[in-house]
Motif scaffolding. Structure first.
Motif, PDB file in Angstrom:
ATOM      1  N   VAL A  98      42.839  98.728  44.713  1.00  0.00           N
ATOM      2  CA  VAL A  98      42.040  97.519  43.199  1.00  0.00           C
ATOM      3  C   VAL A  98      42.501  97.748  41.599  1.00  0.00           C
ATOM      4  CG1 VAL A  98      40.335  96.953  41.835  1.00  0.00           C
ATOM      5  CG2 VAL A  98      40.779  96.346  44.598  1.00  0.00           C
ATOM      6  N   ASP A  99      42.630  98.369  41.511  1.00  0.00           N
ATOM      7  CA  ASP A  99      42.645  99.537  40.154  1.00  0.00           C
ATOM      8  C   ASP A  99      44.161  99.440  39.998  1.00  0.00           C
ATOM      9  OD1 ASP A  99      43.198 101.483  41.991  1.00  0.00           O
ATOM     10  OD2 ASP A  99      42.146 102.803  40.918  1.00  0.00           O
ATOM     11  N   THR A 127      46.182  96.393  40.058  1.00  0.00           N
ATOM     12  CA  THR A 127      46.007  95.294  40.292  1.00  0.00           C
ATOM     13  C   THR A 127      45.947  94.758  38.657  1.00  0.00           C
ATOM     14  OG1 THR A 127      43.319  94.045  40.216  1.00  0.00           O
ATOM     15  CG2 THR A 127      45.641  94.780  41.981  1.00  0.00           C
ATOM     16  N   GLY A 128      45.383  95.722  37.290  1.00  0.00           N
ATOM     17  CA  GLY A 128      44.878  95.747  36.224  1.00  0.00           C
ATOM     18  C   GLY A 128      43.984  94.235  35.967  1.00  0.00           C
ATOM     19  N   TRP A 129      43.035  93.505  36.818  1.00  0.00           N
ATOM     20  CA  TRP A 129      41.813  92.773  37.007  1.00  0.00           C
ATOM     21  C   TRP A 129      40.867  93.584  36.125  1.00  0.00           C
ATOM     22  CZ3 TRP A 129      40.888  87.450  38.133  1.00  0.00           C
ATOM     23  CH2 TRP A 129      42.044  86.237  38.605  1.00  0.00           C
ATOM     24  N   LYS A 130      39.746  93.008  35.371  1.00  0.00           N
ATOM     25  CA  LYS A 130      39.024  94.013  35.162  1.00  0.00           C
ATOM     26  C   LYS A 130      37.816  93.215  35.816  1.00  0.00           C
ATOM     27  CE  LYS A 130      39.433  95.848  31.158  1.00  0.00           C
ATOM     28  NZ  LYS A 130      41.403  96.095  30.269  1.00  0.00           N
ATOM     29  N   VAL A 131      36.520  93.373  36.563  1.00  0.00           N
ATOM     30  CA  VAL A 131      35.335  92.751  36.901  1.00  0.00           C
ATOM     31  C   VAL A 131      34.921  92.122  35.617  1.00  0.00           C
ATOM     32  CG1 VAL A 131      35.545  94.544  38.448  1.00  0.00           C
ATOM     33  CG2 VAL A 131      34.247  94.410  36.960  1.00  0.00           C
ATOM     34  N   ASP A 145      34.810  89.915  31.940  1.00  0.00           N
ATOM     35  CA  ASP A 145      35.407  89.715  30.565  1.00  0.00           C
ATOM     36  C   ASP A 145      34.392  89.999  29.540  1.00  0.00           C
ATOM     37  OD1 ASP A 145      33.348  88.240  30.120  1.00  0.00           O
ATOM     38  OD2 ASP A 145      33.891  86.330  29.561  1.00  0.00           O
ATOM     39  N   ARG A 154      30.822  88.112  35.712  1.00  0.00           N
ATOM     40  CA  ARG A 154      31.330  89.145  36.153  1.00  0.00           C
ATOM     41  C   ARG A 154      32.115  88.731  37.527  1.00  0.00           C
ATOM     42  NH1 ARG A 154      27.456  90.444  33.479  1.00  0.00           N
ATOM     43  NH2 ARG A 154      27.258  91.870  32.494  1.00  0.00           N
ATOM     44  N   PHE A 155      33.534  89.368  37.959  1.00  0.00           N
ATOM     45  CA  PHE A 155      33.689  89.023  39.069  1.00  0.00           C
ATOM     46  C   PHE A 155      33.078  90.986  40.192  1.00  0.00           C
ATOM     47  CE2 PHE A 155      36.517  86.471  37.764  1.00  0.00           C
ATOM     48  CZ  PHE A 155      37.399  86.423  38.824  1.00  0.00           C
ATOM     49  N   THR A 156      33.247  90.854  41.155  1.00  0.00           N
ATOM     50  CA  THR A 156      32.795  92.070  42.087  1.00  0.00           C
ATOM     51  C   THR A 156      34.380  91.946  43.252  1.00  0.00           C
ATOM     52  OG1 THR A 156      31.545  93.586  43.577  1.00  0.00           O
ATOM     53  CG2 THR A 156      31.188  91.020  43.580  1.00  0.00           C
ATOM     54  N   TRP A 157      35.019  93.689  43.651  1.00  0.00           N
ATOM     55  CA  TRP A 157      35.803  93.739  44.721  1.00  0.00           C
ATOM     56  C   TRP A 157      34.719  94.264  45.580  1.00  0.00           C
ATOM     57  CZ3 TRP A 157      38.670  90.152  42.101  1.00  0.00           C
ATOM     58  CH2 TRP A 157      38.916  90.141  41.095  1.00  0.00           C
TER      59      TRP A 157
END
Ligand SMILES: [Fe+2]
Ligand SMILES: [Fe+2]
Length: 359
Positions: A10-11, A13-17, A19, A25-28
């Motif tokens: 996941v890290d 991908t450059g996506w943050k959880v 903004d 907030r996203f969660t993976w």
């Protein structure tokens, strides 16, 4: 259980959880749900209902006395103002008071709808996102039922200034727990106590049914707030908890002292200052406003917001005695009353079908 193993880490991908605003907030981590919240989510799914089917909207409302029940519970009862009113004017006051109160429920329910969707966005964990999604739908249904009830009553008021101000504070705070604290604990806690009074004293079957069914859902919402905050507040610093206590204390003062129905007195050309004065000082009204904190006080204690600020505030408000009230028993009763009304409704439907097939 560990986090789902993605094919690409996941890290990378450059996506943050989260903004930059902290509002989204996203969660993976899709796999680690807390049992209590997941159970509540399952219950929330199973207990969905359709207001058009479950409620018999053909039941009437008496325009002169929409909720029935004794006049002694009315805010102006016993005052010189009330004693001088004609029967027709008293009927108008009753109708408008119910219109005003149910309108605040309606606007509050929309506030809850927006807050629940905000929780979906901002809460960090997947289990809470799941549950909040069921609450979004519950709240949409509550807006629908109060809106329909008010259409039948024929009197509706805009949002009260004080309710609007509490809602604005809750909605503009980016800390996710403040949405829970403001909505699930304070606004819904107060609403539940008010609903409880209406459900228990009203003689109008439609009003009773609407209130009991909404309360059945609200019991889950309050449990959601309690469980989530109970996990979270012990992790905060004492300064952070102190901020929450201050916010809660101020909101409680505002809710206790400022809902005096002045819009009704103004609309009906009554002497606004005398009415406000009476409502503020009459013994029965003071007791009524204290009763509204019956659920909030023990819940705040339960979630760990029970420092000096909170206790002093409740002492001053005269509601500290509710600290040991049994919230679980109250919630259990909310469920049972709704189930009993539902059971009677189903029996009536069966009787009607049986009568139809015999004819
Ligand atoms: Fe609601
Ligand atoms: Fe709710």
């Amino acid at each position: 259980m560990s986090v789902k193993e993605f094919v690409i880490p996941v890290d990378k991908t450059g996506w943050k959880v989260a903004d930059g605003s902290g509002m989204v907030r996203f969660t993976w981590d899709y796999d680690n749900g807390r049992e209590k919240l997941l159970n509540l989510y399952e219950k929330g799914k199973r207990r969905q209902w359709d207001a058009k089917i479950r409620i018999d909207w053909d039941q009437g409302i008496d325009p002169d006395d929409p909720l029935g029940g004794p006049d002694e519970f009315g805010p102006l009862y016993g005052s010189p103002i009330w004693n001088k009113l004609s029967d027709a004017k008293k009927a108008e006051v009753r109708r408008h008071l119910v219109g005003w109160q149910f309108s605040q429920f309606l606007h509050g329910e929309q506030g809850a709808l927006i807050c629940a969707s905000k929780i979906v966005q901002s809460v960090p964990d997947i289990d809470a996102k799941y549950y909040a999604a069921t609450q979004v739908f519950d709240e949409a249904r509550h807006v629908e039922v109060y809106s329909t009830f008010l259409d039948k009553l024929g009197v509706a008021y805009p949002i009260n200034y004080n309710l609007k101000s509490i809602l604005e504070d809750v909605l503009h705070d980016s800390r996710w727990d403040m949405t829970y604290l403001g909505m699930q604990v304070l606004i819904e806690g107060l609403a539940l106590a008010a609903f409880g009074l209406i459900r228990n004293f009203t003689t109008n079957q439609l009003g009773k049914t609407v209130t009991a069914y909404v309360m059945q859902d609200e019991a889950r919402h309050v449990a959601f707030g309690r469980n989530s905050l109970k996990d979270y507040y012990p992790q905060l610093t004492s300064k952070e908890r102190q901020e929450r206590e201050q916010f809660a204390a101020e909101a409680c003062f505002q809710m206790q002292n400022r809902f005096l129905s002045e819009e009704v007195w103004e609309t009906l050309d009554l002497d606004v200052e005398s009415c406000k004065d009476w409502v503020k000082n009459a013994e029965g009204q003071i007791q009524f406003r204290s009763f509204l904190f019956m659920r909030i006080v023990p819940i705040l204690r339960d979630i760990g917001l029970w420092g000096q600020t909170m206790q002093d505030a409740f002492e001053k408000m005269g509601v500290i005695g509710f600290a040991n009230a049994d919230v679980d028993a109250m919630m259990q009763e909310d469920e049972s009353v709704a189930e009993e009304i539902d059971r009677q409704r189903k029996m009536q439907v069966e009787d009607t079908i049986a009568a139809g097939s015999e004819a």
